[in-house]
Design a protein around this motif. Sequence first.
Motif, short mmCIF file in Angstrom:
data_model
loop_
_atom_site.label_atom_id
_atom_site.label_comp_id
_atom_site.label_asym_id
_atom_site.label_seq_id
_atom_site.Cartn_x
_atom_site.Cartn_y
_atom_site.Cartn_z
N PRO A 16 8.01 2.83 5.23
CA PRO A 16 9.14 3.25 4.40
C PRO A 16 10.50 2.93 5.04
CG PRO A 16 8.12 5.14 5.45
CD PRO A 16 7.23 3.97 5.72
N LEU A 52 3.02 6.15 2.25
CA LEU A 52 4.17 5.26 2.33
C LEU A 52 3.88 4.13 3.31
CD1 LEU A 52 5.51 8.49 2.68
CD2 LEU A 52 7.27 7.15 1.55
N VAL A 112 11.64 5.46 -3.43
CA VAL A 112 10.74 6.47 -2.88
C VAL A 112 10.75 7.71 -3.78
CG1 VAL A 112 10.35 8.03 -0.93
CG2 VAL A 112 10.91 5.65 -0.51
N VAL A 169 3.76 4.35 -2.03
CA VAL A 169 5.03 3.63 -1.95
C VAL A 169 4.78 2.36 -1.15
CG1 VAL A 169 7.44 3.70 -1.23
CG2 VAL A 169 6.29 5.80 -1.95
#
Lengths: 273, 287
Positions: B171, B168, B155, B89
């Motif tokens: 995030p 991630l 996400v 992500v």
Amino acid sequence: MLKDITLGQFFPGKSILHRLDPRMKIVLSILYIVVIFLCKNLAAFAFITLFTAAMVVLSGISLRTILKGIKPLIFILAFTAIYNLFFYGGDRLLVKLGFIEIYYEGAMYAVAMVVRIVCLLVGSSVLLTYTTSPIMLTDGLERLLSPLSKLKLPVHEFSMMMTIALRFIPTLIEETDKIMNAQKARGSDFSSGSLVRRAKALIPILIPLFISSFRRAGDLAVAMECRCYRGGNGRTKMTQLHLSFRDFAMLFVILLCGAAVLLINRFVPGFSL
Amino acid sequence: MNKLELKNVSYTYSAGTPFCKKALDSVSLSFEKGQIIGLIGHTGCGKSTLVQLLNGLLTPDEGAVLLDGQDINRKGGDLRSVRFRVGLVFQYPEYQLFEETVYADIAYGPKNMGLSKEETDRRVRETVQFVGLSEDCLSMSPFDLSGGQKRRAAVAGIMAMEPEVLVLDEPAAGLDPIGREEILGGIFSYQRKKKSTVIIVSHSMEDMARYSDRLVVMNRGRVLMQGSCREVFSRPERLTEIGLDIPQITRFMLALRKRGIDVRTDIFTVEEAKDEIIRVSGGRHRA
């Protein structure tokens, strides 16, 4: 990678070409292009090639950069050369291979065309894009076109649009790279499958790119309004452009070059277009 | 067994040009299965480069990235399948939403994996629960969601691929405290359920202290420290040296100790601090 595109990129420097007035540079480029098209025989082409080489040396830009700029055009150059070589008729037959006939005139014409395209590209990019920052370029253009505003043409707005467009090219390239990576992480595949499938695979890149461009444009408009931008009326410039001695000297050199080409055309014998 | 390993990985941007910049300098790391790992470091320390190496978006100049002991960049290897196993992500992932509905956007990854309609549907519905989006959102356009919701939908798009390793990059960046809580909580509950490995890049020491099992501190393209939160935060000087922070509550405990109150300083959550202060003050605490 997308980042490696150099055509139309500015290289900062302090050479005489860098310091010329952008207005004069635009005029010089136009004159230079006219001179290239005035060339009629091989001697003239040789002369203009030397002149272009001299400009490259003056600009202080490395040969590698220049060659990199020509690279994307190799296909067009090759096509032009081959096309003229094979299909330009004449009286002096050089080679005959079945239905293919190569004439002396065709070969000369092919050489002339390639030289013309290369000089055109290298010369104008050395004079303009490589040595002039985009801001200076649009500034010069605006000033050159300013008489048109008497005819109620939005010259300032036009040049502002151009400035902004140029400014955002690298930003958009970076953004495209980022989005491509993000979609690759979700398993997008841009390099295989049929043409339709590949075109479809671009949708996940184009839509976010459009959206972020619109968002950016909106943000920029708000930021400009916040600083009371109201278009060109009564707007002054922080840096005023001044024509100096070297600008006129360069103009003189180009005019001289044009005169030389005309003389060579007339008095040096040999193949003529 | 180690799932994901970096072995002496170096990476240089624009090598051979005047703009060349060494982003990673022989980094070796291994990420154990089923842990939450926090990757912290200053801006420009190579974190974002590192995460892009993990799923093969970048190829290391030297060294190798091993997934289950196999080099992911080996000849004839399938990078696409690696990307399904190591989900990444990016920062501000909401800018990559593109489909007409939230449902279709989350289903994009699973669809690329070639999963059946039923399986995709199950995953989409499961992941929205993890990230705390309501089922009504699924039929909406992603562009009608709020900023925090968009982030959660993005996400979810990676989570739905159910990668063995979920990476991630920041995030929670740019979200308000509630938004941070929701997104990190969602990641946490996903990890507990799926037992997958989660690697989170972050600036926030508080968040990392709360959620991660192990911390990796990076500085100038190298690994400076790694270990449990307790080990890392017990050496605050080293962190502040490179311009990083320690959790506020740890700083508070250090200040208490400086004032002559004999408290433990290897504390990084408010709850622990409360218990410790009660203990030191002799249990004179009225609930």
